[in-house]
Design a protein around this motif. Sequence first.
Motif, PDB file in Angstrom:
ATOM      1  N   GLY A  22      43.313 -12.215  57.831  1.00  0.00           N
ATOM      2  CA  GLY A  22      43.351 -12.580  59.245  1.00  0.00           C
ATOM      3  C   GLY A  22      44.773 -12.843  59.698  1.00  0.00           C
ATOM      4  N   SER A  23      44.934 -13.891  60.494  1.00  0.00           N
ATOM      5  CA  SER A  23      46.248 -14.204  61.053  1.00  0.00           C
ATOM      6  C   SER A  23      47.244 -14.540  59.953  1.00  0.00           C
ATOM      7  CB  SER A  23      46.139 -15.383  62.025  1.00  0.00           C
ATOM      8  OG  SER A  23      47.413 -15.842  62.400  1.00  0.00           O
ATOM      9  N   GLN A  24      48.365 -13.820  59.940  1.00  0.00           N
ATOM     10  CA  GLN A  24      49.407 -14.096  58.951  1.00  0.00           C
ATOM     11  C   GLN A  24      50.207 -15.348  59.285  1.00  0.00           C
ATOM     12  OE1 GLN A  24      50.443 -12.100  55.907  1.00  0.00           O
ATOM     13  NE2 GLN A  24      48.259 -12.122  56.327  1.00  0.00           N
ATOM     14  N   THR A  25      50.179 -15.750  60.531  1.00  0.00           N
ATOM     15  CA  THR A  25      50.979 -16.907  60.938  1.00  0.00           C
ATOM     16  C   THR A  25      50.186 -18.218  60.910  1.00  0.00           C
ATOM     17  OG1 THR A  25      50.427 -16.508  63.266  1.00  0.00           O
ATOM     18  CG2 THR A  25      52.426 -15.476  62.416  1.00  0.00           C
ATOM     19  N   LYS A  26      48.882 -18.141  60.736  1.00  0.00           N
ATOM     20  CA  LYS A  26      48.070 -19.352  60.808  1.00  0.00           C
ATOM     21  C   LYS A  26      48.477 -20.417  59.785  1.00  0.00           C
ATOM     22  CE  LYS A  26      43.267 -20.981  60.792  1.00  0.00           C
ATOM     23  NZ  LYS A  26      41.845 -20.590  60.660  1.00  0.00           N
ATOM     24  N   PRO A  27      48.677 -20.080  58.496  1.00  0.00           N
ATOM     25  CA  PRO A  27      49.094 -21.132  57.560  1.00  0.00           C
ATOM     26  C   PRO A  27      50.423 -21.777  57.945  1.00  0.00           C
ATOM     27  CG  PRO A  27      48.332 -19.203  56.358  1.00  0.00           C
ATOM     28  CD  PRO A  27      48.439 -18.799  57.794  1.00  0.00           C
ATOM     29  N   MET A  28      51.358 -20.959  58.444  1.00  0.00           N
ATOM     30  CA  MET A  28      52.637 -21.512  58.864  1.00  0.00           C
ATOM     31  C   MET A  28      52.459 -22.425  60.075  1.00  0.00           C
ATOM     32  SD  MET A  28      55.853 -21.935  58.640  1.00  0.00           S
ATOM     33  CE  MET A  28      56.423 -20.711  57.456  1.00  0.00           C
ATOM     34  N   ARG A  29      51.654 -21.986  61.040  1.00  0.00           N
ATOM     35  CA  ARG A  29      51.423 -22.797  62.234  1.00  0.00           C
ATOM     36  C   ARG A  29      50.722 -24.105  61.869  1.00  0.00           C
ATOM     37  NH1 ARG A  29      48.543 -19.473  64.602  1.00  0.00           N
ATOM     38  NH2 ARG A  29      46.481 -20.381  64.330  1.00  0.00           N
ATOM     39  N   GLN A  30      49.701 -24.023  61.007  1.00  0.00           N
ATOM     40  CA  GLN A  30      48.983 -25.231  60.601  1.00  0.00           C
ATOM     41  C   GLN A  30      49.895 -26.199  59.852  1.00  0.00           C
ATOM     42  OE1 GLN A  30      45.744 -23.339  58.424  1.00  0.00           O
ATOM     43  NE2 GLN A  30      44.298 -23.970  60.004  1.00  0.00           N
ATOM     44  N   THR A  31      50.766 -25.665  59.008  1.00  0.00           N
ATOM     45  CA  THR A  31      51.691 -26.530  58.268  1.00  0.00           C
ATOM     46  C   THR A  31      52.658 -27.217  59.215  1.00  0.00           C
ATOM     47  OG1 THR A  31      51.524 -25.092  56.327  1.00  0.00           O
ATOM     48  CG2 THR A  31      53.396 -26.605  56.426  1.00  0.00           C
ATOM     49  N   CYS A  32      53.184 -26.471  60.182  1.00  0.00           N
ATOM     50  CA  CYS A  32      54.099 -27.071  61.164  1.00  0.00           C
ATOM     51  C   CYS A  32      53.412 -28.176  61.954  1.00  0.00           C
ATOM     52  CB  CYS A  32      54.635 -25.990  62.106  1.00  0.00           C
ATOM     53  SG  CYS A  32      55.750 -24.801  61.339  1.00  0.00           S
ATOM     54  N   GLU A  33      52.181 -27.915  62.381  1.00  0.00           N
ATOM     55  CA  GLU A  33      51.441 -28.920  63.140  1.00  0.00           C
ATOM     56  C   GLU A  33      51.146 -30.144  62.288  1.00  0.00           C
ATOM     57  OE1 GLU A  33      48.052 -26.718  64.382  1.00  0.00           O
ATOM     58  OE2 GLU A  33      49.090 -25.678  66.020  1.00  0.00           O
ATOM     59  N   TYR A  34      50.757 -29.921  61.047  1.00  0.00           N
ATOM     60  CA  TYR A  34      50.461 -31.033  60.140  1.00  0.00           C
ATOM     61  C   TYR A  34      51.696 -31.886  59.927  1.00  0.00           C
ATOM     62  CZ  TYR A  34      48.973 -33.505  55.907  1.00  0.00           C
ATOM     63  OH  TYR A  34      48.676 -34.471  54.986  1.00  0.00           O
ATOM     64  N   CYS A  35      52.833 -31.252  59.668  1.00  0.00           N
ATOM     65  CA  CYS A  35      54.067 -31.992  59.418  1.00  0.00           C
ATOM     66  C   CYS A  35      54.516 -32.763  60.662  1.00  0.00           C
ATOM     67  CB  CYS A  35      55.164 -31.041  58.953  1.00  0.00           C
ATOM     68  SG  CYS A  35      54.892 -30.368  57.299  1.00  0.00           S
ATOM     69  N   THR A  36      54.285 -32.204  61.841  1.00  0.00           N
ATOM     70  CA  THR A  36      54.636 -32.905  63.069  1.00  0.00           C
ATOM     71  C   THR A  36      53.820 -34.185  63.219  1.00  0.00           C
ATOM     72  OG1 THR A  36      55.241 -30.838  64.170  1.00  0.00           O
ATOM     73  CG2 THR A  36      54.742 -32.724  65.576  1.00  0.00           C
ATOM     74  N   VAL A  37      52.517 -34.081  62.965  1.00  0.00           N
ATOM     75  CA  VAL A  37      51.638 -35.248  63.081  1.00  0.00           C
ATOM     76  C   VAL A  37      51.994 -36.297  62.024  1.00  0.00           C
ATOM     77  CG1 VAL A  37      49.251 -36.035  62.869  1.00  0.00           C
ATOM     78  CG2 VAL A  37      49.759 -33.927  64.118  1.00  0.00           C
ATOM     79  N   GLN A  38      52.308 -35.835  60.803  1.00  0.00           N
ATOM     80  CA  GLN A  38      52.585 -36.755  59.702  1.00  0.00           C
ATOM     81  C   GLN A  38      54.032 -37.233  59.668  1.00  0.00           C
ATOM     82  OE1 GLN A  38      48.968 -36.773  59.209  1.00  0.00           O
ATOM     83  NE2 GLN A  38      49.999 -37.783  57.518  1.00  0.00           N
ATOM     84  N   ASN A  39      54.842 -36.733  60.613  1.00  0.00           N
ATOM     85  CA  ASN A  39      56.259 -37.101  60.665  1.00  0.00           C
ATOM     86  C   ASN A  39      56.992 -36.703  59.391  1.00  0.00           C
ATOM     87  OD1 ASN A  39      58.474 -38.170  62.059  1.00  0.00           O
ATOM     88  ND2 ASN A  39      58.228 -40.185  61.127  1.00  0.00           N
ATOM     89  N   ILE A  40      56.678 -35.505  58.895  1.00  0.00           N
ATOM     90  CA  ILE A  40      57.325 -34.949  57.712  1.00  0.00           C
ATOM     91  C   ILE A  40      58.370 -33.940  58.184  1.00  0.00           C
ATOM     92  CG2 ILE A  40      56.992 -33.566  55.620  1.00  0.00           C
ATOM     93  CD1 ILE A  40      54.139 -34.659  55.501  1.00  0.00           C
ATOM     94  N   PRO A  41      59.602 -34.034  57.753  1.00  0.00           N
ATOM     95  CA  PRO A  41      60.635 -33.083  58.188  1.00  0.00           C
ATOM     96  C   PRO A  41      60.255 -31.647  57.836  1.00  0.00           C
ATOM     97  CG  PRO A  41      61.648 -34.967  57.093  1.00  0.00           C
ATOM     98  CD  PRO A  41      60.177 -35.086  56.870  1.00  0.00           C
ATOM     99  N   PHE A  42      60.272 -30.766  58.841  1.00  0.00           N
ATOM    100  CA  PHE A  42      59.880 -29.368  58.639  1.00  0.00           C
ATOM    101  C   PHE A  42      60.364 -28.578  59.851  1.00  0.00           C
ATOM    102  CE2 PHE A  42      56.977 -25.751  58.066  1.00  0.00           C
ATOM    103  CZ  PHE A  42      57.071 -25.583  56.691  1.00  0.00           C
ATOM    104  N   PRO A  43      60.653 -27.281  59.688  1.00  0.00           N
ATOM    105  CA  PRO A  43      61.065 -26.479  60.854  1.00  0.00           C
ATOM    106  C   PRO A  43      59.967 -26.415  61.912  1.00  0.00           C
ATOM    107  CG  PRO A  43      61.597 -25.349  58.816  1.00  0.00           C
ATOM    108  CD  PRO A  43      60.749 -26.522  58.437  1.00  0.00           C
TER     109      PRO A  43
END
Length: 828
Positions: free
Chosen positions: A690-711
Motif C-alpha cells: 500500500g502507501s509507501q509513505t504511511k510508516p514514515m508519516r505515522q512515525t513522524c506523527e507519533y514522535c510529535t505527540v511523544q515529544n521525541i526529536p525527529f524530522p
Amino acid sequence: MLQRQVPAWVSHNLLDPGQAEDGSPVATCASEETLFPCHLLTVRVVRMKNVRQADIVSQPDCFVSLWLPTASHERLRTRTISNCPNPEWNETFNFQIQTQVKNVLELSVCDEDTVTPDDHLLTVLYDLTKLCFRKKTYMKFPLNPEGMEELEVEFLLEESPSAPEALITNGVLVSRQVSCLEVHAESRRHKKHGKMKDLLVTVKESFEHTQRVSHCPNPACFHYPKYFQPQMHVEMPKQQWSCGLCCCAHKNDPVCQPLDCLPEGQAVTLPVNENCEVQMTSTPCSQPLDVRLGFSLCQAELEFLQKRKVVVAEALKQVLQLEEDLQEDEVPLIAIMATGGGTRSMTAMYGHLLGLQKLNILDCASYITGLSGATWTMATLYSDPEWSSKNLEPTIFEVRRHVVKDKMPALFPDQLCKFQEELQQRSQEGYKVTFTDFWGLLIEACLGDERNECKLSEQRAALCRGQNPLPIYLTINVKDDVSNQDFREWCEFSPYEVGLQKYGAYIPSELFGSEFFMGRLMKRIPESRICYMLGLWSSIFSLNLLDAWNLSHTSEEFFHRWTRERVHDIEDEPLLPEIPKCDANALDTTVVIPASWLSNTFRTILTHRAFVSEFHNFLLGLQLHTEYLQSSEFSKWKDTVLDGFPNQLTQSVNHLCLLDTAFFVNSSYPPLLRPERKVDLIIHLNYCAGSQTKPMRQTCEYCTVQNIPFPEYTLQDEENNLKECYLMENSQESDAPTVLFFPLINDTFQKYKAPGVERSPEEMEQGQVDIYGPKTPYATKELTYTEAAFDKLVKLSEYNILNNKDKLLQALRLVVEKKKRLKSQCPP
C-alpha cells in the motif's frame, strides 16, 4: 575486508565488570538497595447512600470489596446488607503499605445475588498518595451527583512497627524485599505400617502459591514479598494415614501460620495434627536482581559500540575520502531501519544490503533494526559471524533456492508429526505453546533444509569484535482483551538483552521465556531456537477484529463506545478542610462503570486474540514507583489510556502478549529513538504494501505527540509520485536524527539496468517489476516466488541504493560535519 588500524582513542581494556567473559551481559541495576519504612493503612468503609439498583425486581443487597494489589493479592470485603439502598457497614480493614510504590486502592460496590453472579455496580480508584500522615482523612466520594449517590470512607496512615524495607528502583519500577521460606514435613510418631502422604502447603502471596510438601530431606521453597503480611496454610488430604488392614480417613481444617512474625534464619516447628508437623525457616533473599533495572545501555552493548567505532571510522574515512582520522567523538552513529512485509521485505532487504555493501556503506552502520519479514533476513545473516565482510551474493543465491521451492512438503503429514513432537517437547520445557510456535517451525521449513539450532544469544559471536552492526528485533506487548490502539508497549530483542524500554527493565536474551518474580529468576527454561523467535517477530495471525478495524478505518468512535468501560474522574476533596492534598502528582480519583452484558460479549468477540504469542512476564511482581508518571523515561513512551491505571499495567500479569509491530506502525524506529543510543543517521528501508509513505508519516506523527526529536513529515505532495530516495532532517532540533528514506518503488530502474547504463530493447522486460499491482507476485501473503520475480526484486532494491550513492554520501557528510560542529560548540 578493509585493513583497519586501531585509532589511539580506542580502549584496549574492553572487558567491563558488567560483562561476563563470554560476552553476555550481567544484570546491573540503576540503584543499590535503599531502606524505606513501611506504613500501616487503616480503611474504614462507613456507609453508602442512594445505591443504584442493578435490577428493578428488588432493592440492592450491597457489599464493598477492597483490592490493594501492592499490599496483598487477596480481595477483602464487607458483609452484605440486604434490601437496603443506604447500607451502613462501619467495617475496618488494615494494610501494610510501602509509600515508595504507587498504591491505588480499588473500592468495588457490588450487589450480591444468590443464583446468578454478583452484579458489579461500580469501582472507585483512589490514589493513596493523597493521604496525610498520622491524620484521619474522611472521604465522601460523589459517585452520581444527580442521584445523590455517595460512598463514605475513612483513611488513616500511621507508622509501622516493622523494620524498614530494602528496595531497588530505577524511578519507574520497584523491586521489593523478598524472603525465601523453606518448608518440609516431619512425622510426629512412627507407625510400623504407616506412611505419611504429602501435605498441601499454600502461601498465596508467593510466586509458587501451592506446593505438595513430602517427608523428604529436600524442602519446598516459597518466595514471597516480606511486607505483604503473608500467611501459610497447611492442608491435609483425605486418607492421610493408611496402615495394614484399616484405613483411617480424616480431614481437618487447614492450619494457618502468619509469616511476618517468623524470626529470620531460625527454624520454627508448626504442629499440623497429632501425627505430623512442618518445619519452616524464613531467610532474606539476598541475591542480586536478574532483571536489569535501568535506562542506560547494558555494558555489553557499550563495549560493542566502542569496538564498532573502529570499523565505522575507517569505513567513513575511505567512503568520504577524508584526509584525517575521525576522533572518537566525531564518529556518527548510523543505523539501518527495515520495515515488515513478509517474503517481499526479506527479499528486498537482501538487495538493499548488497547495494550498501558494494558502496562500502554497510561498514558505516552500527545498528540494524527490523520487524516481521525483515527479521527473517537478519536472523539468517547473523548465523554467520562474519557475514558483512563476505560477498552477500552467494547468500542471496541460497535464499533464492528456498524462496522458489515448493512449500507444500512442509505441510505433509510426516512433517506435521515432527512439528507436533517438537511442540510437545517445548510445552514440557515450560513454554506456553501457541499457533505462532507452529508458524515459526513452518518458516524454518520453508526457508531452510534442516533444523536450525541457532539461538538469539548466540548471535553475540557476530558482535564480539564489532565486525557487524548490532541487530535489534522489535515487537509490541499488548493485552489480550483490548485493541492495540488502547494499549501497546515496545519490546526490543538484541543478542544481549530483551527489554521493555518504557519501564527500563531488561533481561539477558538467553533468559527470555524463563520465569521471574520481583526481578529474580525463579525457573530457568531453555532458550528458544531462533525459529520460534521468527514466529514471534512475524506473528501475523495475532490480529483481533478490533485491530483489523483500526487498520482499515480512521474512526474508532463506534467500536470504542461499545467496547470500553465508562470511566470518569470525580471530585474527592476530604471533608476535613484542614487536611491539604499532600501530593500534587497523585492520580485523579476515578469511577469505573462496568459495561453491560451485551457490551462485554461484543467486546470479547472483537478483542479476542486466538493466536497471540505468550511468554512468561519477566516484570511479574515488580511494582510501579509512586512517581512513575513523572519519570521522563516512562513519559517518553507513555501513549495509551492504561498508562494512568497502574494496577492494569504489565507488571501485574503472568504473561507478555507479543504482537507483530506492523499491526500498529510498520517500522522499527523506537529502539533507535532511545536517547541513550543517540543515533545520528537512520537509513529507512521501506517494504510495506500500500502507501509507501504511511510508516514514515505515522512515525513522524507519533514522535510529535511523544515529544521525541525527529524530522518533520514533508512528503505530502510526493505521495503519488515518489522518488527513489529522500533526505529528511530537522535543522531546528539538534537531537533529531537525519533520515534517508528509501521507498520500495520502480522508477528509473525501468530504463536503466545499472546507474547510468540504459537497457537495450531486449532488456526492457527485466525492468518491469510490478510491486503493488492487483496481480503482483509480491503480495504479503505469498511465500513462494518464481526465480524471475525473486531476481527482479533483488536487482531493483540493489539498483535503488546504487543509483542514490550521491544522496547517501551527502547524508554521511552531513552527520560527520554535525558531529564536528557539536564538538566544537562544547566547552573543553
